[in-house]
Write a protein that holds these residues in place. Sequence first.
Motif, PDB file in Angstrom:
ATOM      1  N   VAL A  37    -107.354  21.437  25.265  1.00 35.16           N
ATOM      2  CA  VAL A  37    -107.452  21.534  23.806  1.00 35.16           C
ATOM      3  C   VAL A  37    -108.890  21.276  23.384  1.00 35.16           C
ATOM      4  O   VAL A  37    -109.439  21.964  22.521  1.00 35.16           O
ATOM      5  CB  VAL A  37    -106.494  20.535  23.112  1.00 35.16           C
ATOM      6  CG1 VAL A  37    -106.761  20.496  21.620  1.00 35.16           C
ATOM      7  CG2 VAL A  37    -105.045  20.922  23.359  1.00 35.16           C
ATOM      8  N   GLY A  38    -109.530  20.298  24.038  1.00 36.58           N
ATOM      9  CA  GLY A  38    -110.914  19.982  23.711  1.00 36.58           C
ATOM     10  C   GLY A  38    -111.869  21.094  24.111  1.00 36.58           C
ATOM     11  O   GLY A  38    -112.671  21.560  23.297  1.00 36.58           O
ATOM     12  N   VAL A  39    -111.783  21.527  25.370  1.00 35.95           N
ATOM     13  CA  VAL A  39    -112.746  22.519  25.863  1.00 35.95           C
ATOM     14  C   VAL A  39    -112.531  23.874  25.170  1.00 35.95           C
ATOM     15  O   VAL A  39    -113.473  24.637  24.984  1.00 35.95           O
ATOM     16  CB  VAL A  39    -112.656  22.658  27.398  1.00 35.95           C
ATOM     17  CG1 VAL A  39    -113.641  23.691  27.903  1.00 35.95           C
ATOM     18  CG2 VAL A  39    -112.932  21.324  28.071  1.00 35.95           C
ATOM     19  N   ALA A  40    -111.307  24.148  24.753  1.00 34.20           N
ATOM     20  CA  ALA A  40    -111.021  25.439  24.115  1.00 34.20           C
ATOM     21  C   ALA A  40    -111.819  25.636  22.827  1.00 34.20           C
ATOM     22  O   ALA A  40    -112.014  26.765  22.383  1.00 34.20           O
ATOM     23  CB  ALA A  40    -109.525  25.582  23.834  1.00 34.20           C
ATOM     24  N   THR A  41    -112.299  24.539  22.240  1.00 37.17           N
ATOM     25  CA  THR A  41    -113.138  24.709  21.042  1.00 37.17           C
ATOM     26  C   THR A  41    -114.416  25.474  21.398  1.00 37.17           C
ATOM     27  O   THR A  41    -114.964  26.178  20.576  1.00 37.17           O
ATOM     28  CB  THR A  41    -113.541  23.351  20.433  1.00 37.17           C
ATOM     29  OG1 THR A  41    -114.152  22.571  21.455  1.00 37.17           O
ATOM     30  CG2 THR A  41    -112.351  22.620  19.881  1.00 37.17           C
ATOM     31  N   LEU A  42    -114.852  25.334  22.662  1.00 36.23           N
ATOM     32  CA  LEU A  42    -116.089  26.002  23.071  1.00 36.23           C
ATOM     33  C   LEU A  42    -115.870  27.488  23.336  1.00 36.23           C
ATOM     34  O   LEU A  42    -116.822  28.245  23.486  1.00 36.23           O
ATOM     35  CB  LEU A  42    -116.645  25.342  24.334  1.00 36.23           C
ATOM     36  CG  LEU A  42    -117.018  23.874  24.166  1.00 36.23           C
ATOM     37  CD1 LEU A  42    -117.427  23.281  25.493  1.00 36.23           C
ATOM     38  CD2 LEU A  42    -118.143  23.730  23.168  1.00 36.23           C
TER      39      LEU A  42
ATOM     40  N   LEU B 115    -105.527  17.068  16.045  1.00 37.67           N
ATOM     41  CA  LEU B 115    -104.078  16.928  15.873  1.00 37.67           C
ATOM     42  C   LEU B 115    -103.330  17.614  17.016  1.00 37.67           C
ATOM     43  O   LEU B 115    -102.357  17.074  17.541  1.00 37.67           O
ATOM     44  CB  LEU B 115    -103.638  17.530  14.533  1.00 37.67           C
ATOM     45  CG  LEU B 115    -103.954  16.668  13.308  1.00 37.67           C
ATOM     46  CD1 LEU B 115    -103.499  17.377  12.044  1.00 37.67           C
ATOM     47  CD2 LEU B 115    -103.274  15.313  13.424  1.00 37.67           C
ATOM     48  N   LEU B 116    -103.808  18.798  17.408  1.00 37.22           N
ATOM     49  CA  LEU B 116    -103.156  19.509  18.510  1.00 37.22           C
ATOM     50  C   LEU B 116    -103.158  18.636  19.754  1.00 37.22           C
ATOM     51  O   LEU B 116    -102.138  18.487  20.429  1.00 37.22           O
ATOM     52  CB  LEU B 116    -103.890  20.810  18.822  1.00 37.22           C
ATOM     53  CG  LEU B 116    -103.663  21.986  17.882  1.00 37.22           C
ATOM     54  CD1 LEU B 116    -104.409  23.212  18.395  1.00 37.22           C
ATOM     55  CD2 LEU B 116    -102.178  22.287  17.754  1.00 37.22           C
TER      56      LEU B 116
ATOM     57  N   THR C 119    -105.736  28.568  14.849  1.00 36.31           N
ATOM     58  CA  THR C 119    -104.911  27.557  15.503  1.00 36.31           C
ATOM     59  C   THR C 119    -104.020  28.203  16.560  1.00 36.31           C
ATOM     60  O   THR C 119    -103.880  27.692  17.666  1.00 36.31           O
ATOM     61  CB  THR C 119    -104.043  26.827  14.455  1.00 36.31           C
ATOM     62  OG1 THR C 119    -104.891  26.376  13.415  1.00 36.31           O
ATOM     63  CG2 THR C 119    -103.320  25.654  15.066  1.00 36.31           C
ATOM     64  N   LEU C 120    -103.431  29.347  16.188  1.00 37.67           N
ATOM     65  CA  LEU C 120    -102.567  30.030  17.157  1.00 37.67           C
ATOM     66  C   LEU C 120    -103.372  30.461  18.382  1.00 37.67           C
ATOM     67  O   LEU C 120    -102.932  30.312  19.517  1.00 37.67           O
ATOM     68  CB  LEU C 120    -101.891  31.237  16.514  1.00 37.67           C
ATOM     69  CG  LEU C 120    -100.846  30.900  15.450  1.00 37.67           C
ATOM     70  CD1 LEU C 120    -100.219  32.165  14.880  1.00 37.67           C
ATOM     71  CD2 LEU C 120     -99.766  29.985  16.006  1.00 37.67           C
ATOM     72  N   GLU C 121    -104.571  31.005  18.127  1.00 36.26           N
ATOM     73  CA  GLU C 121    -105.441  31.386  19.245  1.00 36.26           C
ATOM     74  C   GLU C 121    -105.739  30.187  20.124  1.00 36.26           C
ATOM     75  O   GLU C 121    -105.713  30.266  21.348  1.00 36.26           O
ATOM     76  CB  GLU C 121    -106.777  31.934  18.717  1.00 36.26           C
ATOM     77  CG  GLU C 121    -106.757  33.389  18.367  1.00 36.26           C
ATOM     78  CD  GLU C 121    -108.063  33.816  17.694  1.00 36.26           C
ATOM     79  OE1 GLU C 121    -108.183  34.984  17.358  1.00 36.26           O
ATOM     80  OE2 GLU C 121    -108.951  32.971  17.497  1.00 36.26           O
ATOM     81  N   HIS C 122    -105.995  29.058  19.444  1.00 34.56           N
ATOM     82  CA  HIS C 122    -106.351  27.842  20.175  1.00 34.56           C
ATOM     83  C   HIS C 122    -105.203  27.401  21.072  1.00 34.56           C
ATOM     84  O   HIS C 122    -105.374  27.111  22.252  1.00 34.56           O
ATOM     85  CB  HIS C 122    -106.685  26.746  19.167  1.00 34.56           C
ATOM     86  CG  HIS C 122    -107.578  25.689  19.715  1.00 34.56           C
ATOM     87  ND1 HIS C 122    -108.930  25.746  19.596  1.00 34.56           N
ATOM     88  CD2 HIS C 122    -107.308  24.572  20.429  1.00 34.56           C
ATOM     89  CE1 HIS C 122    -109.463  24.704  20.192  1.00 34.56           C
ATOM     90  NE2 HIS C 122    -108.496  23.965  20.704  1.00 34.56           N
TER      91      HIS C 122
END
Lengths: 321, 523
Positions: B154-159, B193-194, B23-26
């Motif tokens: 936040v969305g694209v960071a999942t990739l 949530l983020l 989460t922190l990385e995200h």
Amino acid sequence: MIKADNLSKHFGAIKAVDKVSFEVTEGETMVLLGTSGCGKTTTLKMLNRLIEPTSGTISINGRDVASRQPEELRRGIGYVLQNNGLFPHYTVAQNIAVVPNLLKWDRAKTQKRTTELMEKLHLSVQYLNAYPNELSGGQQQRVGLARALVADAPVLLMDEPFGALDNVTRTKIHAEFKALDELKRKTIIMVTHDVQEAFALGDRIVIMDKGRIVQQGTPQELLFTPANDFVKDFLKEQHLQLELRSVKLTDIWPGLTDTGRKTHTDLLSADENMWTALEGFKFTQHDNINIINQHTREIKSVGFEALMSAYYQYKKQPHHE
Amino acid sequence: MNEQQQSLLDFMRQQSDKLLSQTLEHIGLTFISLLLAVMIGLPLGILIARKKQLSGSVLGFAGVLQTIPSIALLGFMIPLLGIGPKPAIVALLLYALLPIIRNTYTGITGVDVSIKEAAVAMGMSKWQILKQVELPLAMPVILAGIRTATVINVGVATLASYIAAGGLGEFIFGGISLNNTNMILAGAIPAALLAIVFDFLLSLIQKMNFRKVRLGVYALPVITLLLASFYFIPSAYGGKLTAGFTPEFMGRQDGNLGLRDRYGLKIHTIVISDAVMYKAAYEKELDVISGYSTDGRLKAYDLVVLDDDKHIFPPYYAAPIVSEVALKKFPELERTLNMLSGTITDSIMTELNYRTDYLHQSPERVAKEFLESKNLYKPARNGKAGIVRIGSKIFGEQYILANMYAMLIRGYTNYDVSTKTGLGGTKICFDALTNNQIDFYPEYTGTGLLAILQAQPQTVNKLMSDKERTYNFVKAEFNKRYNIKWLTPIGFNNAYALMMRRKQAQELNVRTISELKNHTNTN
């Protein structure tokens, strides 16, 4: 004081302003009058270099404005806009303090001057921390005026300053405007399309059409010796009222016959104009009014017929200046 | 349902330290890129508001960047910037740019003309007008742009986890490939949530009145910087060698967990997608990777497989798995599919994969040429006796197999074929099969045992060394639980393997995983 010489502004092929020259003396109020698109606003904006002229020169107090740094020039010229142009994110006090801050006044000086102006302009100090959108249109315009006056610049430019106001508010502000001592020592150039406003406020009026000056002169000159049909037509609708407003009772004083019947004690100053005198008849039950001439220290009591005959006598004279 | 929620919480509790660091990385990734995007986008927006003739090309260019699919953009970044946080941040930054530039431009050009004129007429300089009038008045619009950019990020960071930059994507994509719903949710819920929380907080700033906005505007860079620094908290690594494992490998008993338990291997590990892993190893970004023993890139990039001397990787023999419904519907199907069994060995499969993955020959051509060489190819009969739906996962080997099956079915039966290739990972393929979206797809015994059946560790240990027993176990269980039949294995074993560059392995004298462990633990 302000001198425009052969001023022109072309936007492509369109000559918005075409070889305009005029001179405004110190303390004078000059009105640029004309329909929309006649070039009056463009002329005004060239004076503080919001628009750069295509050709011609402007000098203020003998100095060519083109030779001066624009920001510094503008800080020395008050400017009032039609839609007041107040900063919506600043309070009234912050809006008024914009130019003092640019001039790096200390806070106490700004505050003192602001309070002084608020009082003169009949604005309650409780509005100092209000935002412009919390004020009425008339109040906003007064704040706009205060902002232009705060640094006490000798020159004031006004672009349709009362154009956004309703008639009642406008008439009221006109009266205050004339009574304001701050403005009496200023050289003012005002743009308007409202003939009545021009005649009410202007010492001199410049009528413009299609970028050129059609005629310039005092209100009387324009009314009684119009240069051409354009000026005549332009003033036609309100001609009678303007005429009555432009003639003072002192002008017709020699032709007034005193009836000697002073049936009441109400007095009207002879510095007032014919229009006001006629309105006086409307609101009094008496059939005569008492006029006092401070210059000759005389009082004449006249009836309606006597007043009108003196007026027509005055009009028949070959020159009215 | 209740059980599901319970176990999700259990999962999150078990993995809490990982969840926190992800989460922190995200958050860090999102805000580093956001900060940079604002630093670039705001001045650019101001510039094009001043010089309107530039606005078309700048906004157009930023718009084009926005339309590039995120995976593709990340892919473009690898040759330029390698793997890890750098390319991820750049890619995120490019996505965040458009809303920021556009809203800055719109905000500034939208300031009332008469207000700007008043500012000029009072003698403000251009800089003073910008700072005191234009920016404060444009701020709500600019903040709206930053808000949009934050949510996008936040969305694209999942990739970002695809290129080893960490973040909650590690759980999400690991969960998808491991068929582990709890793991997916443990990544997806915090990510959602983020997005909601940041959107809400920024909306509060946006709705503040003008005076407070000024305060907020000063506070914002500080907060952003603070959040951006989160990224660097968990990155205290040691060791010389770097391993890159797929998200799937990370969570498996026969993957990273087994490496730790059975071998005691401690190595600096980053999570990376299978698509870029081999290349990254070749380019010395990574030293050890988790690959597949039949992968064509093994040959292409000159990598060697380390010997699994403690047998933690179970056998992964490939075989088509077919729903019983389909077998009844298409009586000739089983016989046709079994024609392929025993024809493809490990080395043949590696060769075929090499031809598609590295030589970029089409899977269709490779399939056809192989069938011809075995005298199995027959031209299509163009039969109309029904359509067999073939599924495949999203990698070359499965494409080749799917093509071979399609050719066999068309050549030997009167059925037609529709292929649904590229169905993502195991979970998507398997769900498609159980939900009767496809009729069959090639699966691996090890995947069936561990990812789908999720067999107990005792069972796995018992079966591990014997490929026959593994096959029989999954065949029986699939039949019982899902009404799905495992046909005869094709022949090759596409097992997990650790691999290194041949040259480096020779230099370090590492041939087995135990030797690798000895090497890393003494350094």
